[in-house]
Write an enzyme that holds these catalytic residues in place. Structure first.
Site, short mmCIF file in Angstrom:
data_model
loop_
_atom_site.label_atom_id
_atom_site.label_comp_id
_atom_site.label_asym_id
_atom_site.label_seq_id
_atom_site.Cartn_x
_atom_site.Cartn_y
_atom_site.Cartn_z
CG ASP A 26 -5.61 -2.42 -4.88
OD1 ASP A 26 -6.30 -1.89 -4.06
OD2 ASP A 26 -4.70 -2.41 -4.61
CB SER B 97 -0.85 -0.12 0.99
OG SER B 97 -2.34 0.82 0.69
CG HIS C 296 -4.81 -2.54 -0.73
ND1 HIS C 296 -4.50 -1.39 -1.98
CD2 HIS C 296 -4.91 -1.75 0.79
CE1 HIS C 296 -3.62 -0.73 -1.19
NE2 HIS C 296 -4.04 -1.05 -0.36
#
Length: 428
Positions: free
Chosen positions: A327, A232, A361
């Site tokens: 995602d 991330s 994600h």
């Protein structure tokens, strides 16, 4: 509980978090239908659970490796489905299992499918985050705040800097599991941990430089460069570490951005990169109460934002890009494609990439509960992470093996013997 029914976990009820177990039931009536349940409580006291219905064979046995679930949290043959399908009854909860000294304890049980579902058998699976012999050392040296994990033995071992979570504390799960596979791993916090500031307005690359120097001076670390692993927001920081600092041989970027996001990046008190910002008005509300934020980040390729792009073309080490097409946090696949195209345009071949079409994600070490939504640290509200649970779980298994292979290859260390020794010791 029935004394005849037996629930077995093979090869052992005690294993590393990232290892599969074979769940078997025996002593049932031929063709008996039962419900198998799994439940666990995370470090915040939140309970996660799953259940699936199975039919015994003619011998009164069930093997989750080969027998299909007929209904419940998942359907079909899913040997580890009871683990990845566990959910909290409260919406937007992510299973918090970050402290390496606390195993992930999962209680499996078999219940009659009729009436109140009387329990017939149960077994406990102790899923360790840290293999036997791995050392855990809290680090508070200079500016560094983190935890160092070291495999048993004299080494030399390949070294990895884990940028899993940079604020609010240190997440030890991924780092401790990598150490259990033969890597010396330092996981660090950037703010909000111990005596660090609760919030920051800028990021300084000097902090990661200091962390790398600390890691390389450890006795068990070889003289090769280090690896960096991210996820991330820390993905763009890992790109900057690889692009601006020497000695970074291998960088794993997981569902990050190709530009420096949220906070400006400094080095030696001079700004290197401005921050690519978010437009929170582009968050899309959903029926679950969680927001969808895929389109909230400004376009890094827009002319006014190109200055925030991390100059990965100047990096000397190799990259492993990992992107999920589903995602919903942001467009990881698009950012990966942009980086691949840019590296090719500069005549670079120092990268490999892998894409998971139906994953979300949060790609983590495998066999943990899938998280569809949870509170976003920056947004302060629940957001959707994306992914189809079964496909996401499969992606985590594949990715975890890929990461270890990548680091072993690029950091020139054959950790096979160490890994085998750790695996044997943890099951004994």
């Amino acid at each position: 509980m029935s004394s005849q029914v037996r629930l077995r976990l093979q090869p052992s009820a005690r294993c590393l978090y990232d290892e599969p177990v074979q769940v078997k039931v025996a002593g049932l009536r031929p063709r008996q239908v039962v419900t198998i349940r799994a439940r666990s409580t995370d470090e915040k006291g939140v309970e996660f659970s799953s259940s699936a219905t199975y039919r015994a064979d003619g011998s009164g046995e069930i093997d989750l490796d080969t027998d299909p679930s007929l209904g419940g949290s998942y359907v079909g043959v899913e040997p580890m489905g009871l683990l990845w399908s566990m959910r909290s009854e409260t919406l937007h909860k992510r299973c918090q299992k970050n402290k390496a000294l606390n195993p992930h304890v999962v209680k499996f049980s078999v219940h009659e499918d009729e009436g109140e579902g009387r329990m017939l058998a149960e077994a406990t699976n102790e899923r360790l985050l840290m293999g036997d012999g791995v050392s855990r050392l809290p680090v508070k040296e200079g500016n560094i705040r983190g935890v160092l994990f070291t495999p048993p033995g004299t080494g030399p071992f390949p070294a990895v800097l884990d940028l899993y979570t940079l604020g609010g504390g240190v997440s030890e799960k991924r780092a401790s599991l990598l150490a259990s596979r033969g890597f010396v791993v330092l996981t660090v916090a950037l703010y909000g941990h111990d005596d660090m500031p609760k919030n920051i307005q800028e990021v300084h690359l000097d902090y990661f430089e200091e962390s790398i120097k600390f890691l390389k001076k450890q006795d068990q670390v070889g003289n090769k460069g280090v690896g960096v692993i991210s996820l991330s927001k820390s993905g763009d920081l890992a790109l900057s570490v690889a692009s601006y600092l020497p000695g970074v041989e291998a960088t794993v970027w997981i569902n990050g951005c190709s530009a420096n996001t949220a906070l400006p990046l400094y080095y030696k008190r001079s700004q290197l990169l401005p921050a690519l910002m978010f437009d929170l008005t582009k968050l899309i509300p959903t029926e679950s109460g969680a927001m969808m934020g895929k389109y909230a980040l400004h376009n890094p390729l827009a002319e006014e934002n190109k200055g925030s792009l991390v100059p990965i073309e100047q990096a000397e080490g190799r990259f492993l890009f990992v992107a999920s097409e589903d995602d919903l946090n942001w467009d990881s696949k698009g950012y990966m494609d942009e980086m691949v195209e840019r590296l090719k345009r500069h005549g670079k071949e120092n990268f490999e990439s892998v894409c998971y079409p139906a994953a979300g994600h949060y790609l983590e070490p495998p066999y943990g509960p899938y998280c569809p939504s949870s509170i976003h640290g920056l947004v302060g509200k629940p957001v959707l992470w994306g992914g189809e649970p079964r496909s996401h779980a499969a992606a985590e298994v594949h990715m975890w093996k890929k990461i270890q292979e990548f680091f072993r290859t690029q950091l020139s260390c054959d950790a096979t013997a160490t890994e085998a020794e750790l695996s044997i010791r943890v099951q004994s």
